[in-house]
Write a protein that holds these residues in place. Structure first.
Motif, short mmCIF file in Angstrom:
data_model
loop_
_atom_site.label_atom_id
_atom_site.label_comp_id
_atom_site.label_asym_id
_atom_site.label_seq_id
_atom_site.Cartn_x
_atom_site.Cartn_y
_atom_site.Cartn_z
N PRO A 155 0.82 -1.21 0.00
CA PRO A 155 0.00 0.00 0.00
C PRO A 155 0.85 1.25 0.00
CG PRO A 155 0.08 -0.96 2.19
CD PRO A 155 0.75 -1.94 1.28
N PRO A 156 0.50 2.26 -0.81
CA PRO A 156 1.25 3.51 -0.77
C PRO A 156 1.13 4.18 0.60
CG PRO A 156 -0.13 3.37 -2.74
CD PRO A 156 -0.54 2.25 -1.84
N PRO A 157 2.20 4.77 1.09
CA PRO A 157 2.16 5.41 2.41
C PRO A 157 1.08 6.49 2.48
CG PRO A 157 4.41 5.26 1.59
CD PRO A 157 3.52 4.87 0.45
N GLY A 158 0.38 6.51 3.60
CA GLY A 158 -0.61 7.55 3.83
C GLY A 158 -1.97 7.30 3.22
N VAL A 159 -2.15 6.19 2.52
CA VAL A 159 -3.45 5.88 1.90
C VAL A 159 -4.06 4.71 2.66
CG1 VAL A 159 -4.68 5.26 -0.20
CG2 VAL A 159 -2.59 6.64 -0.34
N ALA A 160 -5.28 4.91 3.16
CA ALA A 160 -5.97 3.87 3.92
C ALA A 160 -6.53 2.84 2.95
CB ALA A 160 -7.09 4.47 4.76
N CYS A 161 -5.77 1.78 2.73
CA CYS A 161 -6.10 0.79 1.69
C CYS A 161 -6.84 -0.42 2.22
CB CYS A 161 -4.82 0.31 1.01
SG CYS A 161 -3.84 1.59 0.26
N ARG A 162 -7.08 -0.45 3.51
CA ARG A 162 -7.79 -1.60 4.06
C ARG A 162 -9.27 -1.27 4.18
NH1 ARG A 162 -6.07 -5.92 8.68
NH2 ARG A 162 -8.14 -6.81 9.00
N VAL A 163 -10.06 -1.93 3.35
CA VAL A 163 -11.50 -1.69 3.31
C VAL A 163 -12.25 -2.82 3.98
CG1 VAL A 163 -13.48 -1.29 1.78
CG2 VAL A 163 -11.22 -0.41 1.16
N SER A 164 -11.80 -4.05 3.77
CA SER A 164 -12.46 -5.22 4.35
C SER A 164 -11.71 -5.70 5.59
CB SER A 164 -12.51 -6.36 3.32
OG SER A 164 -11.21 -6.91 3.12
N ASP A 165 -12.38 -6.55 6.36
CA ASP A 165 -11.74 -7.15 7.54
C ASP A 165 -11.82 -8.67 7.51
OD1 ASP A 165 -10.82 -4.91 9.02
OD2 ASP A 165 -12.88 -4.44 9.55
N TRP A 166 -12.42 -9.25 6.46
CA TRP A 166 -12.62 -10.70 6.45
C TRP A 166 -11.28 -11.43 6.33
CZ3 TRP A 166 -11.37 -14.84 3.46
CH2 TRP A 166 -12.02 -16.05 3.76
N LYS A 167 -11.25 -12.58 6.99
CA LYS A 167 -10.11 -13.50 6.87
C LYS A 167 -10.62 -14.87 7.26
CE LYS A 167 -8.67 -12.05 11.52
NZ LYS A 167 -9.69 -10.99 11.64
N LEU A 168 -10.05 -15.91 6.66
CA LEU A 168 -10.43 -17.26 7.05
C LEU A 168 -9.94 -17.48 8.47
CD1 LEU A 168 -11.67 -19.95 6.05
CD2 LEU A 168 -9.36 -20.70 5.51
N PRO A 169 -10.87 -17.69 9.40
CA PRO A 169 -10.48 -17.76 10.82
C PRO A 169 -9.87 -19.10 11.17
CG PRO A 169 -12.83 -18.09 10.61
CD PRO A 169 -12.33 -17.81 9.22
N PRO A 170 -9.23 -19.19 12.35
CA PRO A 170 -8.63 -20.44 12.77
C PRO A 170 -9.63 -21.40 13.40
CG PRO A 170 -8.16 -18.74 14.37
CD PRO A 170 -8.89 -18.07 13.24
N THR A 171 -10.92 -21.09 13.31
CA THR A 171 -11.95 -21.95 13.84
C THR A 171 -12.90 -22.33 12.72
OG1 THR A 171 -13.24 -20.00 14.45
CG2 THR A 171 -11.85 -20.96 16.15
N ILE A 172 -13.77 -23.30 12.98
CA ILE A 172 -14.70 -23.75 11.96
C ILE A 172 -15.64 -22.62 11.60
CG2 ILE A 172 -16.60 -25.36 11.50
CD1 ILE A 172 -15.23 -27.36 13.27
#
Length: 367
Positions: free
Chosen positions: A349-366
């Motif tokens: 990501p370029p410095p100073g740019v808020a590039c994270r829009v999502s928060d999803w991730k495959l979790p460590p649980t079912i």
């Protein structure tokens, strides 16, 4: 000479046909310093003795009850195949970080007893076989080159063959990272996804130390996929991702505008959200992307078209000109700037740019 990006980029080629397309020799591409330092791409962990280090949930629970500190060495574990085929992280891996036996036994004695029963005998057998093989080779030729991998593994038999400490360190400090299978189907191509940082990735997967949607979008879009298909190694008809051949030479957009970066991030986040909903309904990533191998209207296909358009705009590429030619031209330009110690835009990501829009991730649980 082929000029791209409205005359800003040039690529010397022997011949250009009437459609402004050409056969591009990507062997001319050079490794980019900005891609290799710091290192951002890693092969996953190699257990060596899978049925000793890899354990199921039941054994994991027993060891966690037996050793107060077992949680420090038992982690959710995912192989490359699981990234595409699984809906749950069911496996666990024992990853003991200590390089000295006394420290390991003091920390997790019951875990060590399990490894002593399941791993140590196989390590001893492999080291003995290696010794015999090397003895034969050295008797025939005292200057023969021999390997002592298994003897070295035996010295720290309670540790994974390759822990990938550099990878573990790079992934610290963030809650997720990007991963793909190391070997992809020729028809399906590479499918990137986010994993929870608590998950340890096996050596059939590749980890990318990025947690933002812009980086995900650049990796999943058509320019990087096309570069991967041309630069990767092959195993039968399958495509193998190696950082040296693919990532280290792949040119990222140079000086993209903030609006272009955000458009890529938002387009990527839309794909992530769509895929997460399908996973929640029991549809694996493999099944989702198998749909794209057939003709027909598809919302996922439309989302990928939006991402491809956003990434092409971030590059400033001309859609009427050969994509690989433009990428090679950019690779050579970045290499030339690096040689002249000029500033370039590195991966991520370029410095100073808020590039994270999502928060999803495959979790460590079912799921």
């Amino acid at each position: 000479m082929l000029w791209t990006k409205n005359g800003e980029s040039r690529l010397e080629v022997p011949e250009i046909n009437s459609s402004l397309s050409l056969n591009v020799d990507l062997k001319r591409a050079t490794k980019l310093k900005s891609n290799t330092k710091p290192k951002r791409v890693f092969q996953g962990q190699t257990p060596g003795v899978s049925n000793g280090f890899e354990i199921d949930e039941d054994l994991s629970l027993r060891l966690l009850k037996a050793d107060a500190r077992a949680g420090e060495v038992i982690h959710p574990f995912l192989g490359g195949r699981d990234l595409l085929k699984a809906l749950a992280v069911k496996r666990r891996i024992i990853d003991v970080p200590f390089g000295e036996a006394g420290a390991a036994w003091a920390c997790v004695p019951q875990v060590m007893r399990h490894l002593e029963e399941t791993v140590l005998p196989k390590r001893q057998e492999a080291a003995s076989t290696e010794q015999e093989r090397n003895d034969v080779a050295l008797r025939r030729n005292s200057r023969a080159r021999v390997n002592w991998h298994y003897r070295n593994f035996l010295q720290q038999w309670w540790r994974l063959s390759y822990r990938r400490e550099e990878m573990l360190e790079a992934l610290q400090g963030s809650d997720r990272f990007i991963a793909i299978t190391r070997t992809s189907s020729e028809l399906r191509g590479p499918v990137f996804t986010f994993l929870d940082s608590a998950v340890h990735l096996g050596d059939s997967g590749v980890a990318f130390a990025f947690d933002d949607d812009y980086s995900f979008g650049i990796l999943q879009a058509s320019p990087h996929v096309a570069w991967f298909r041309e630069r990767c190694t092959t195993l039968e008809t399958r495509l193998t991702y190696t950082s040296g051949n693919v990532f280290d030479t792949f040119p990222w957009p140079q000086g993209p505008s903030e609006s272009a970066v955000l458009e890529v991030a938002e387009a990527a986040a839309a794909i992530i959200q769509h895929r997460a909903e399908a996973l929640g309904n029991g549809v694996t990533l493999a099944a989702q992307y198998d749909v794209l191998r057939r003709p027909g209207r598809s919302h996922l296909r439309t989302l990928h078209e939006r991402l491809d358009n956003a990434v092409m705009a971030a590059y400033g590429f001309d859609p009427e000109v050969d994509l690989l030619a433009q990428l090679l031209s950019l690779n050579l330009q970045i290499a030339e700037k690096e040689a002249g110690k000029e500033e370039v835009t590195p991966p991520g990501p370029p410095p100073g740019v808020a590039c994270r829009v999502s928060d999803w991730k495959l979790p460590p649980t079912i799921l």
